[in-house]
Design an enzyme around this catalytic site. Structure first.
Site, PDB file in Angstrom:
ATOM      1  NE  ARG A 224     -52.958  84.062-102.500  1.00  0.00           N
ATOM      2  CZ  ARG A 224     -53.999  84.036-103.318  1.00  0.00           C
ATOM      3  NH1 ARG A 224     -53.963  83.336-104.422  1.00  0.00           N
ATOM      4  NH2 ARG A 224     -55.078  84.721-103.032  1.00  0.00           N
TER       5      ARG A 224
ATOM      6  CG  ASN B 242     -53.577  80.673-100.964  1.00  0.00           C
ATOM      7  OD1 ASN B 242     -52.579  81.009-100.338  1.00  0.00           O
ATOM      8  ND2 ASN B 242     -54.675  81.404-101.001  1.00  0.00           N
TER       9      ASN B 242
END
Ligand SMILES: [Zn+2]
Ligand SMILES: [Zn+2]
Length: 779
Positions: free
Chosen positions: A20, A38
């Site tokens: 990320r 996520n």
């Protein structure tokens, strides 16, 4: 300039690897707006909007610049309408509880972390266990999912102020939310012990001390990621022989660890493909052709033309190898013969104190034993001999919904497996199950996976062999989880493991060659050279090696001469002839009771009192013995391995009559490899080079299998133009080349396992496929 938007869904290893923050950086760098989140499971969702060109560039760089351990299994891209967002954000994870996530495997130390430990100005200078989002242990230290620090054995190390700051800083691309980070202030401690368990207080640096001891000839246990290694100097014969004496391991090769690729190049021949595998974040042991001038003791891999090598994957290993002038060491697993590798100090003191002089210990607990993975090349393609560190427990995707099952594998080199949805998860390598420690590990790991993935097994599947030790594990699991037991035939499971890899559907039919040392046939015979027409739920044995009668069955595998005698009986040699040939080839002495045992073996085989075997392994044992390549086996597969090693230096002789006959008998096609024995006996006087003979024999056996497949399959409809080859002997380059040659002439491809070992370490995947298809997971 046109503004557009795309939604990208990525499935694979995209969590717990700093993915990320990487996406955040990339998007902001390109001036794109959107978010990354996520999605539970093994999934990340990205939304980007902005300039078309920039989005295209983003997509390209997403793959090219991703963190080293990240892996995209599936990518879904969807055009979307812009939401007119103002910036790019990392959104809070959305966990859909019903989704089951991929447990990340252990990753080798990355280049950045390696640089930090050598940089005196870095706060991680000389920190042996340095790691970041891109690297470090994962599976080996996880108690439960999801992969968060409090669920790992890092939970006892409280982050110091600086580490806490890094962890919370979204600009710190490698440490932001990196669950495994630590530093010399707050992290893992390293200690030195003598072999009696007394802690040694050092006045000097631990690596300096240990490297000096190793250079003097000491043998040292070193705790690493998934267990202990035993390290020793690989360039001195006396040290290697001493290690062999202490480890009671006369012949089996030791793996090496080399400082860098330059050192590797001095030891073995290296191509680009091999370099890439060696340097990959998985850092497996790779078996490569040894250079004649390699500065390594010949006792590291006796009588083999190859060496198993890996690059360092922890900070400690890097710093240690820097201090070794050769730049390489033996790094063999820290176990005694047949036992599991040690994962704690108690085990080392109990089992290895007679082998090692010192123990390098750290205080991070190993939750799952994870051995080094081993890869070799078969006809220039990489194949697993052992799938463990770096790869386990990644799942194997199936082309259909396979349902929930548990498989216990076979007997040797075992890995179990569990399944759900369209995924099969092989466990890490466990080992040979004649050892109770390995058997316990198999049960423990399977139960861990069952609990973690909340599996309600529809069946537990095991091999048909009535004496395999894991039958008890299977029965116990069936009781605990209140489910039924299913049996799978060994070679059928080999072939179905490859059908899974190749994405065969349940109604498809394959033609396969299953070749290995041993497996229980449906008729109580020992199989191992089989041509099978298979669907997942059933198979037909269309052909096999022509069986010979082997007194003592599997237990005779230690004495290759017994297989040789069995094959000579099949070729109708008289007792007198057999004894005479054994004497001229100096083979009588390899049997414990010499000539008497040879005679008894002859008569038992003659009267068919032994077990009928169509095993290729036993066949190659007999050939190896007669050629004088290996007549006493000290490790599993030694005679065929040494035969192949010899063949690697030989050429295929096209001008000799080594065409192995095929014949129909008992309703199936038989490959009469015993002909090789007769050929050799008749032609010893010609003094043909043994290397060339070995190469030609293996190649001819491959060709014979190829021809047998073509004949046997006539009249049957197979789904794809390919021959599936699996089983432990499927890694043999010369046999595969032989099969490939015939296949090519008939417009067929030859496939072997690539994601899991073709040997027994991959069989649990096939067992699950069989169980799923015969118990039907569709209702
Ligand atoms: Zn790192
Ligand atoms: Zn710290």
């Amino acid at each position: 300039m046109s503004i557009s938007a795309v939604k990208i869904r990525l499935v694979g290893i995209v969590q717990g690897v700093g993915f990320r923050p990487f996406v955040y950086r990339l998007a902001t760098r390109l001036g794109l707006r959107g978010y990354v989140v996520n999605r539970g499971g093994a999934e990340v969702e990205i939304f980007v909007e902005g300039d078309d060109d920039k989005i295209n560039r983003f997509m390209m760089l997403l793959e090219r610049e991703k963190p080293p351990p990240a892996l995209f299994e599936e990518i879904f891209i969807e055009r979307s309408s812009p939401l007119n967002l103002r910036d790019f954000r990392i959104l809070k994870s959305v966990y859909d509880r019903s989704r089951r996530s991929m447990i990340p495997p252990d990753v080798a130390i990355c280049e950045e972390c390696s640089r930090e430990i050598k940089d005196p100005s870095s706060r991680f200078f000389r920190y042996y266990w340095n790691s970041c989002a891109w690297c470090g242990p994962r599976f080996s230290m996880i108690y439960r999912t999801p992969y968060d620090r409090e669920n790992t054995s890092m939970r006892k190390y409280l982050l110091c102020e600086k580490c806490r700051h890094d962890y919370e800083d979204p600009d710190n691309i490698r440490r932001f939310h990196a669950e495994g980070i630590s530093c010399p202030i707050c992290g893992v401690r390293t200690y030195l012990y003598d072999n009696r368990g007394r802690k040694i207080d050092l006045r000097e640096d631990l690596v300096d001390f240990i490297s000096k001891e190793i250079l003097k000839g000491s043998i040292v246990a070193i705790k690493g990621v998934g267990g202990y290694h035993i390290a020793a100097l690989a360039s001195r014969d006396d040290v290697v022989l001493e290690l062999r004496r202490r480890k009671k391991r006369p012949q089996k090769p030791f793996a090496l660890m080399a400082k860098d690729l330059d050192v590797v190049k001095r030891l073995v021949y290296l191509n680009e493909k091999a370099e890439k595998i060696l340097r990959s974040p998985q850092r497996p042991i790779l078996i490569l052709p040894k250079r004649d001038d390699a500065p390594v003791s010949e006792y590291v891999a006796p009588e083999l033309s190859s060496l198993g090598i890996m690059l360092p994957y922890t900070g400690f290993q890097i710093l240690l190898l820097d201090k070794i002038p050769d730049g390489f060491l033996i790094m063999t697993s820290g176990n005694i013969h047949g036992r599991p590798m040690c994962i704690d100090l108690d085990c080392v003191l109990r089992e290895l104190s007679e082998i090692v002089d010192y123990i390098v210990e750290h205080d991070r607990e190993i939750i799952h034993r994870v051995d080094d993975s081993v890869i070799r090349f078969t006809d220039e393609e990489p194949v697993f001999l052992r799938r463990s560190r770096g790869y386990a427990p990644m799942w194997i995707k199936t082309s259909f919904d396979i349902g929930e099952y548990v498989a216990v594998g076979a007997e040797l080199q075992v890995a179990g497996a569990v399944s759900f949805e369209n995924k099969i998860i092989p466990t890490q390598f466990i080992g040979d199950l004649d050892d109770p420690g390995n058997l316990q590990d198999l049960e423990r790991e399977l139960r861990w996976f069952i609990e973690i993935y909340d599996i309600k097994p529809r069946a537990i599947v095991m091999d048909m062999h009535p004496l395999y030790h894991n039958r008890d594990v299977a029965k116990k699991l069936a009781e605990i989880y209140e489910t039924r037991l299913v049996e799978a035939q060994h070679h059928h499971a080999h072939i179905t493991s490859l059908m899974i890899e190749e994405g065969y559907e349940p109604d498809e039919m394959s033609i396969g060659v299953a070749i290995d040392g041993t497996g229980y046939g449906v008729n109580g015979e020992i199989w191992g050279g089989e041509i099978l027409l298979s669907r997942y739920d059933r198979f037909v044995r269309l052909g096999s090696l022509r069986p010979f009668n082997l007194p003592g069955g599997d237990s005779s595998a230690e004495y290759p001469v017994k297989s040789l005698i069995g094959m000579m009986v099949l070729r109708r040699y008289s007792l007198e002839e057999v004894i005479k040939i054994l004497k001229t080839r100096d083979l009588v002495k390899t049997l414990p009771y010499k000539e008497e045992e040879a005679e008894i073996t002859y008569w038992l085989s003659y009267k068919k009192k032994g077990v009928e075997t169509s095993s290729l392994g036993r066949t190659l044992d007999g050939i190896s013995a007669l050629l004088g390549v290996c007549s006493i086996r000290t490790y599993e597969g030694e005679p065929p391995i040494k035969l192949e090693s010899l063949a690697d230096r030989g050429v295929y002789l096209r001008n000799i009559d080594l065409e192995i006959p095929l014949l129909y008998q008992d309703d199936r096609l038989m490959i009469d490899a015993s002909y090789v024995i007769e050929y050799l006996i008749n032609n010893f006087s010609k003094n043909i080079d043994t290397k060339d003979l070995a190469a030609t024999i293996l190649y001819s056996i491959g060709r014979a299998f190829g021809e047998a497949v073509i004949k046997a399959v006539r009249g049957y409809r197979i789904s794809r133009n390919e021959i599936l080859v699996s089983g432990g002997a499927a890694v043999n380059t010369h046999i595969i080349r032989g099969i490939r040659e015939i296949a090519r002439e008939n417009n067929l491809l030859v496939k072997i396992n690539r994601k899991i070992p073709p040997g027994d370490g991959g069989i649990s995947v096939g067992q699950i496929a069989i169980a799923s298809s015969i118990t039907g997971s569709y209702d």
